[in-house]
Design a protein around this motif. Structure first.
Motif, PDB file in Angstrom:
ATOM      1  N   LEU A  91       0.824  -1.213   0.000  1.00  0.00           N
ATOM      2  CA  LEU A  91       0.000   0.000   0.000  1.00  0.00           C
ATOM      3  C   LEU A  91       0.855   1.258   0.000  1.00  0.00           C
ATOM      4  N   VAL A  92       1.851   1.300   0.877  1.00  0.00           N
ATOM      5  CA  VAL A  92       2.626   2.539   0.983  1.00  0.00           C
ATOM      6  C   VAL A  92       3.592   2.708  -0.181  1.00  0.00           C
ATOM      7  N   SER A  93       3.998   1.618  -0.828  1.00  0.00           N
ATOM      8  CA  SER A  93       4.925   1.714  -1.957  1.00  0.00           C
ATOM      9  C   SER A  93       4.218   2.036  -3.271  1.00  0.00           C
ATOM     10  N   GLY A  94       2.878   1.948  -3.270  1.00  0.00           N
ATOM     11  CA  GLY A  94       2.132   2.216  -4.485  1.00  0.00           C
ATOM     12  C   GLY A  94       1.914   0.995  -5.359  1.00  0.00           C
ATOM     13  N   THR A  95       2.369  -0.182  -4.896  1.00  0.00           N
ATOM     14  CA  THR A  95       2.090  -1.412  -5.646  1.00  0.00           C
ATOM     15  C   THR A  95       0.585  -1.611  -5.779  1.00  0.00           C
ATOM     16  N   LEU A  96      -0.138  -1.267  -4.714  1.00  0.00           N
ATOM     17  CA  LEU A  96      -1.597  -1.185  -4.768  1.00  0.00           C
ATOM     18  C   LEU A  96      -1.959   0.292  -4.874  1.00  0.00           C
ATOM     19  N   SER A  97      -2.676   0.660  -5.909  1.00  0.00           N
ATOM     20  CA  SER A  97      -2.946   2.068  -6.193  1.00  0.00           C
ATOM     21  C   SER A  97      -4.218   2.549  -5.502  1.00  0.00           C
ATOM     22  N   PRO A  98      -4.328   3.861  -5.268  1.00  0.00           N
ATOM     23  CA  PRO A  98      -5.557   4.408  -4.682  1.00  0.00           C
ATOM     24  C   PRO A  98      -6.793   3.966  -5.445  1.00  0.00           C
ATOM     25  N   HIS A  99      -7.831   3.579  -4.695  1.00  0.00           N
ATOM     26  CA  HIS A  99      -9.125   3.142  -5.208  1.00  0.00           C
ATOM     27  C   HIS A  99      -9.126   1.693  -5.714  1.00  0.00           C
ATOM     28  N   ASP A 100      -7.980   1.005  -5.735  1.00  0.00           N
ATOM     29  CA  ASP A 100      -7.961  -0.392  -6.158  1.00  0.00           C
ATOM     30  C   ASP A 100      -8.783  -1.237  -5.193  1.00  0.00           C
ATOM     31  N   ALA A 101      -9.520  -2.192  -5.752  1.00  0.00           N
ATOM     32  CA  ALA A 101     -10.220  -3.170  -4.922  1.00  0.00           C
ATOM     33  C   ALA A 101      -9.217  -4.182  -4.381  1.00  0.00           C
ATOM     34  N   ILE A 102      -9.427  -4.593  -3.130  1.00  0.00           N
ATOM     35  CA  ILE A 102      -8.550  -5.581  -2.509  1.00  0.00           C
ATOM     36  C   ILE A 102      -9.335  -6.877  -2.379  1.00  0.00           C
ATOM     37  N   ARG A 103      -8.930  -7.876  -3.118  1.00  0.00           N
ATOM     38  CA  ARG A 103      -9.638  -9.155  -3.152  1.00  0.00           C
ATOM     39  C   ARG A 103      -9.050 -10.103  -2.114  1.00  0.00           C
ATOM     40  N   GLN A 104      -9.823 -10.326  -1.051  1.00  0.00           N
ATOM     41  CA  GLN A 104      -9.319 -11.162   0.032  1.00  0.00           C
ATOM     42  C   GLN A 104      -9.018 -12.581  -0.423  1.00  0.00           C
ATOM     43  N   GLU A 105      -9.887 -13.129  -1.269  1.00  0.00           N
ATOM     44  CA  GLU A 105      -9.691 -14.500  -1.739  1.00  0.00           C
ATOM     45  C   GLU A 105      -8.403 -14.627  -2.536  1.00  0.00           C
ATOM     46  N   ALA A 106      -8.130 -13.644  -3.386  1.00  0.00           N
ATOM     47  CA  ALA A 106      -6.925 -13.698  -4.216  1.00  0.00           C
ATOM     48  C   ALA A 106      -5.664 -13.587  -3.364  1.00  0.00           C
ATOM     49  N   ILE A 107      -5.699 -12.707  -2.366  1.00  0.00           N
ATOM     50  CA  ILE A 107      -4.540 -12.546  -1.489  1.00  0.00           C
ATOM     51  C   ILE A 107      -4.307 -13.819  -0.681  1.00  0.00           C
ATOM     52  N   ALA A 108      -5.380 -14.389  -0.152  1.00  0.00           N
ATOM     53  CA  ALA A 108      -5.254 -15.622   0.625  1.00  0.00           C
ATOM     54  C   ALA A 108      -4.672 -16.747  -0.228  1.00  0.00           C
ATOM     55  N   ALA A 109      -5.146 -16.836  -1.474  1.00  0.00           N
ATOM     56  CA  ALA A 109      -4.634 -17.883  -2.367  1.00  0.00           C
ATOM     57  C   ALA A 109      -3.162 -17.645  -2.702  1.00  0.00           C
ATOM     58  N   GLU A 110      -2.798 -16.395  -2.947  1.00  0.00           N
ATOM     59  CA  GLU A 110      -1.410 -16.065  -3.277  1.00  0.00           C
ATOM     60  C   GLU A 110      -0.464 -16.437  -2.143  1.00  0.00           C
ATOM     61  N   LEU A 111      -0.891 -16.163  -0.909  1.00  0.00           N
ATOM     62  CA  LEU A 111      -0.026 -16.382   0.240  1.00  0.00           C
ATOM     63  C   LEU A 111      -0.165 -17.764   0.855  1.00  0.00           C
ATOM     64  N   GLY A 112      -1.151 -18.516   0.394  1.00  0.00           N
ATOM     65  CA  GLY A 112      -1.343 -19.849   0.934  1.00  0.00           C
ATOM     66  C   GLY A 112      -1.879 -19.860   2.348  1.00  0.00           C
ATOM     67  N   VAL A 113      -2.768 -18.897   2.646  1.00  0.00           N
ATOM     68  CA  VAL A 113      -3.352 -18.809   3.986  1.00  0.00           C
ATOM     69  C   VAL A 113      -4.871 -18.741   3.848  1.00  0.00           C
ATOM     70  N   SER A 114      -5.566 -18.812   4.988  1.00  0.00           N
ATOM     71  CA  SER A 114      -7.009 -18.651   4.964  1.00  0.00           C
ATOM     72  C   SER A 114      -7.356 -17.167   4.874  1.00  0.00           C
ATOM     73  N   ALA A 151     -19.637  -0.646   2.197  1.00  0.00           N
ATOM     74  CA  ALA A 151     -20.720  -1.595   2.450  1.00  0.00           C
ATOM     75  C   ALA A 151     -21.069  -2.372   1.184  1.00  0.00           C
ATOM     76  N   ASN A 152     -21.142  -3.679   1.316  1.00  0.00           N
ATOM     77  CA  ASN A 152     -21.530  -4.589   0.234  1.00  0.00           C
ATOM     78  C   ASN A 152     -20.556  -4.612  -0.939  1.00  0.00           C
ATOM     79  N   ARG A 153     -19.394  -3.971  -0.773  1.00  0.00           N
ATOM     80  CA  ARG A 153     -18.416  -3.959  -1.862  1.00  0.00           C
ATOM     81  C   ARG A 153     -17.051  -4.477  -1.430  1.00  0.00           C
ATOM     82  N   GLY A 154     -16.721  -4.342  -0.153  1.00  0.00           N
ATOM     83  CA  GLY A 154     -15.442  -4.841   0.327  1.00  0.00           C
ATOM     84  C   GLY A 154     -14.432  -3.744   0.571  1.00  0.00           C
ATOM     85  N   PHE A 155     -13.160  -4.158   0.649  1.00  0.00           N
ATOM     86  CA  PHE A 155     -12.075  -3.229   0.975  1.00  0.00           C
ATOM     87  C   PHE A 155     -11.483  -2.618  -0.295  1.00  0.00           C
TER      88      PHE A 155
END
Length: 212
Positions: A20-43, A64-68
């Motif tokens: 987030l702070v390095s700009g790899t994730l840009s302002p207003h980008d949706a954060i997909r919890q499922e994708a991150i969990a799968a990438e890192l191999g965690v729940s 609300a109803n859209r996520g992070f």
């Protein structure tokens, strides 16, 4: 990319915070919890825990109803963060310089060396090592609340710098100022350190305003 189970929540938090702070994730980008969990191999549980921490720090927002989503950047937020840094950080660094032990001085030298190495070999890491160098200058105040608050302000500052100033070539000025700050800090010159740190932070903010 796997993560050790015993520190999973903290590691997910730090990984996402750095993105987030390095700009790899840009302002207003949706954060997909499922994708991150799968990438890192965690729940999804540690991912959600990390996102709640990041929400509390203002780096993500929950809709609300859209996520992070990645929080937007604004000049108003930057003014707030830099104004508070100018109030707190110069004096903290000055006190730290006068209280520093030999071990503290070694830590500051190592932090500056890592920042210089990043500038020469991996510019994507410059923001993080810049933050760590600045934090090393205040660590010897031995005031955890003060240090934690300054670190949080640095995260906001770093997001803005990575978004607006990295491509503008501001690192040469900052590098020279870091060297002067380092020399004064290592000599325990508290008043000089306070003025140098103030001028350094203010110069970066003035440059940042020109790019908004």
């Amino acid at each position: 990319m796997g993560i050790h189970v015993q520190t999973v929540s903290e590691q997910v938090y730090r990984l996402l915070r750095d993105r987030l702070v390095s700009g790899t994730l840009s302002p207003h980008d949706a954060i997909r919890q499922e994708a991150i969990a799968a990438e890192l191999g965690v729940s999804k549980i540690p991912v959600r825990e990390a996102l709640i921490r990041l929400q509390n720090e203002g780096l993500v927002v929950l809709e609300a109803n859209r996520g992070f989503f990645v929080s937007p950047l604004s000049l108003e937020e930057a003014e707030d963060a830099y104004g508070l840094r100018l109030t707190m950080e110069p004096q903290a660094a000055a006190i730290a310089a006068m209280r520093a032990t030999p071990e503290d001085r070694l830590a500051v030298t190592a932090a500056l060396d890592r920042l210089q190495q990043a500038a020469e070999s991996d510019r994507s890491e410059v923001g993080r090592y810049n933050r760590l160098f600045h934090l090393s200058l205040v660590q010897p105040v031995r005031k955890p609340v003060t240090i934690s608050f300054i670190e949080r302000l640095h995260l906001i500052s770093e997001r803005n710098v990575c978004e607006h100033l990295v491509a503008a070539g501001s690192e040469d000025r900052a590098h020279q100022e870091h060297l002067v700050m380092y020399d004064a800090w290592m000599s325990g010159k508290g008043d000089e350190v306070a003025q140098l740190v103030y001028d350094h932070i203010n110069a970066t903010f003035e440059e940042l305003k020109d790019h908004y």
